[in-house]
Design an enzyme around this catalytic site. Structure first.
Site, PDB file in Angstrom:
ATOM      1  CE  LYS A  34       0.505  38.047  10.378  1.00  0.00           C
ATOM      2  NZ  LYS A  34       0.392  39.265   9.560  1.00  0.00           N
ATOM      3  CB  THR A  35      -1.319  38.122   4.685  1.00  0.00           C
ATOM      4  OG1 THR A  35      -0.313  38.453   5.645  1.00  0.00           O
ATOM      5  CG2 THR A  35      -1.441  39.254   3.684  1.00  0.00           C
ATOM      6  CG  ASP A 262      -1.136  42.093  10.310  1.00  0.00           C
ATOM      7  OD1 ASP A 262      -1.392  41.061  10.956  1.00  0.00           O
ATOM      8  OD2 ASP A 262      -0.267  42.139   9.414  1.00  0.00           O
ATOM      9  CD  GLU A 263       2.515  40.585  12.791  1.00  0.00           C
ATOM     10  OE1 GLU A 263       2.430  40.066  13.916  1.00  0.00           O
ATOM     11  OE2 GLU A 263       3.008  40.008  11.815  1.00  0.00           O
ATOM     12  CD  GLN A 293       4.309  34.638  14.879  1.00  0.00           C
ATOM     13  OE1 GLN A 293       5.119  35.041  14.043  1.00  0.00           O
ATOM     14  NE2 GLN A 293       3.098  34.227  14.551  1.00  0.00           N
ATOM     15  NE  ARG A 624       9.551  33.639  11.433  1.00  0.00           N
ATOM     16  CZ  ARG A 624       8.271  33.929  11.285  1.00  0.00           C
ATOM     17  NH1 ARG A 624       7.879  34.673  10.287  1.00  0.00           N
ATOM     18  NH2 ARG A 624       7.361  33.464  12.121  1.00  0.00           N
TER      19      ARG A 624
END
Length: 675
Positions: A34-35, A262-263, A293, A624
């Site tokens: 995504k980044t 973002d997020e 998430q 993770r």
């Protein structure tokens, strides 16, 4: 259409990057790049003719914002689209010794620095603004402080400041029925919903609500009297500024034409409202998020912000990023199986072209000590097989679980670090920060009270109380006056010197350097910590004073746990942290401990835990890991001094047994189930 910023992107990522005008929803799975997608889209907007200064991107942590800034800058520099002045990096002055004439310069005997824009703003004129929600609030409230009705040099109260204030208020009211944490939680919840103390008082029904209203009103008065804003104020007062000053809002809507959030699944009501108002009629807003998430409901994250996005913006283009570049296919198969049981989500299925990888290791421990030694022994084996210790993480549901793990790592001689003990929260570091805050904001009684005895000056509580009341101090007045003189000198340094020099001057002038300048190991360590603060300030070296120190204080107040790990990323050691703290991070090897019913998932009698959020939390923990994943539970665990028997977590039964092997079994794991 061809563009130089599409190289290395998959089909879905290209769709997101090429979308220019109108609302865009990017549903980005864990490890799905995504980044990379966000930063390539920003670069593509600039390539298409959009002014960099008309682009605003907002995220949640300094670490994430810095990562995005660096990637955008590198993309533009690589393609020659970044002006020379924008690509210039501030040279590091961390190791530079204090200049010989610093004291005279501070005392006003040398010329002041020239005015104008901060050098950092001039240097970054060719870059978009990429920041966090709270930092954006700070920036706007300082810029429009007169319109907002607050002092430009307001102090940002951290949790300790707020707790101190409420504790004092409860003492004044002579009540210990409720804790400061309980009161602050209620206040924060109401502020986050846009409610004022007066509105809350009017609808207070029971004794607890009435007491909260009484404390809240006094708390707000303390904030105002001391020129402070707490975390919630940074958002609430910004939204209030937008609502009450159409002229300011219009100016900002014309400043930023393209917004990226973002997020987005973690946004609160106030954060949603900030972006909605800034968006205006253009609707050029791109939000990136993943309902799977969403793990911060207790921080007022509203899952409905993402679920309702398409309804609020009917012409939304939706792009799903489902290809995972982080984890093995085995790990992803387990994560997909776990999260599939949730109902409140936007369906997606992560896939990967990575290797199948090794089976997930599961360990059923006798008790928490047995579990801790299993983690230590496996960590030692990973390190022996050349997995760097900083690429190993141990995740747990509750902070208290770290103690037995720390004991085991200490006994084994394996370096580790516990996320949660933050650099900016160390006592000596907070003392220096308080000196800087008091120098900038003389109204800050809390900072004044903290540092007047650091180092000891023979000024007691009674003298301090008299000083605050404006009473005659007698002989002690000389000591107080000398302390105030030091603050004035530090204030002049903050307003005239580069940030790192101002910090070094503060350490010397305050007497802190002399206090710690000893041959004891503790003294050396604490002096090293405050000197490290000067090193951190060097990143703001080219900001026109006092902006550099203001930004350092902002960074300290708004530091997240992930940011703290980023500060120490060059140090070796296994990372111990809660699952919440691990959000946004990734490691080669991950241990998830304490997988027991009632612990993970955490099941409370009051029903305050959302079962689906617990499942999302486990999903975050699983994803993770890149290569090695270890799951463990104990048959017995000591809680509150009592030995309790435990049952394995229900989450373990969601994972196909063919994906796992027992820690003592060399076999297990089949490739065919994840084809």
């Amino acid at each position: 259409m061809t563009t130089k910023f599409l190289d290395g992107l998959n089909v879905a990522q290209k769709q997101a990057v090429l979308h220019k005008d109108g609302p865009l929803l990017i549903v980005a799975g864990a490890g799905a790049g995504k980044t990379k997608t966000i930063t390539h889209r920003i670069a593509q907007l600039i390539e298409s003719g959009v002014s960099a200064r008309s682009i605003l991107a907002v995220t949640f942590t300094n670490k994430a914002a810095e990562e995005m800034r660096t990637r955008v800058q590198n993309l533009l520099r690589a393609e020659g689209d970044l002006p020379a002045e924008a690509s210039a990096c501030a040279s590091s002055h961390a190791d530079r010794s204090a200049q010989a004439g610093m004291r005279e310069r501070v005392l006003g005997l040398l010329p002041e620095r020239h005015g104008g824009l901060p050098a950092s703003q001039t240097r970054q004129a060719g870059l978009p603004l990429i920041t966090t929600f709270h930092s954006l609030g700070v920036r706007l409230l300082r810029e429009f402080h007169e319109v907002a009705g607050i002092p430009r040099g307001f102090s940002i109260w951290d949790q300790d400041d707020s707790t101190r204030a409420v504790k004092n208020i409860l003492k004044q009211l002579d009540t210990e029925e409720w804790t400061p944490r309980q009161i602050l939680s209620a206040i924060s919840r109401e502020k986050g919903a846009g409610k004022s103390a007066g509105e809350y008082r009017e609808r207070a029904e029971n004794r607890r609500e009435q007491a909260t209203a009484q404390v809240w009103e006094r708390y707000e008065k303390m904030l105002k009297d001391e020129g402070g804003l707490d975390f919630d104020d940074l958002l609430v007062r910004t939204v209030t500024l937008f609502r009450e000053s159409p002229k300011t809002l219009s100016l900002l809507q014309n400043r930023w034409h393209y917004l990226t959030v973002d997020e987005y699944q973690d946004t609160s009501g106030m954060q949603y409202e900030m972006m909605r108002l800034l968006c205006g009629d253009r609707n050029n807003i791109c939000v990136v998020g993943d309902l799977d998430q969403c793990i911060y409901a207790w921080r007022q994250a509203e899952i409905g912000n993402l679920l309702s996005f398409e309804r609020i913006f009917p012409s939304t283009k939706v792009v799903r990023l489902e290809q995972n570049y982080r984890s093995t296919r085995t790990i992803l198969a387990a994560a997909n199986a776990v999260i599939a049981k949730n109902v409140n989500r936007i369906p997606k299925n992560l896939f990967s072209e990575n290797d199948t990888g090794e089976p997930i290791t599961i360990y059923d421990a006798m008790n928490e000590r047995d579990e801790a030694w299993f983690v230590v022994e496996k960590s030692a084996g990973l390190i022996d097989s050349r997995v760097p210790s900083q690429e190993i993480a141990v995740l747990y549901r509750e902070n208290a679980m770290s103690r037995v793990l720390e004991e085991a790592f200490l006994h084994a001689g394996i370096p580790y670090r516990v996320l949660g003990t933050r650099f900016f929260e160390r006592r000596e570091v907070k003392d220096v920060l308080s000196y800087l805050r008091a120098a900038l904001n003389p109204k800050s009684k809390g900072d004044f009270a903290r540092i007047i005895a650091v180092p000891p000056r023979g000024i007691g509580k009674i003298t301090l109380e008299k000083f605050f009341k404006g009473e005659t101090l007698g002989a002690a007045g000389v000591k107080v006056a000398k302390f105030q003189e030091s603050l004035v000198k530090i204030g002049h340094a903050v307003k005239t010197l580069p940030a790192s020099e101002a910090v070094r001057f503060c350490i010397e002038e305050s007497g802190i350097q002399k206090m710690f300048d000893s041959k004891t190991e503790e003294g050396r360590e604490r002096l090293g910590n405050v000197r490290e603060l000067a090193n951190l300030a060097a990143k703001y070296e080219n900001d026109e004073p006092p902006s550099g120190i203001e930004r350092l204080l902002e960074e300290a107040a708004l530091q997240s746990e992930q940011d703290e790990l980023d500060i120490a990323r060059d140090k070796s050691g296994v990372s111990l942290m809660t699952v919440h703290a691990s959000k946004g991070l990734e490691f080669d090897a991950v241990f998830i401990v304490g997988l027991e019913q009632g612990l993970f998932p955490s099941l409370r009698d009051d029903g305050s835990r959302d079962p689906e959020e617990e499942r999302r939390l486990f999903y975050v923990a699983l994803t993770r890991a890149r290569k090695h994943l270890f799951l463990s539970y104990a048959h017995e665990r000591t809680k509150y001094g009592m030995r309790d028997t435990a049952m394995p977590s229900e989450f373990l039964s969601d994972i196909d047994s063919r994906l796992m092997k027992h820690a003592l079994d060399d076999n297990g794991g089949k490739e065919d189930i994840i084809e």
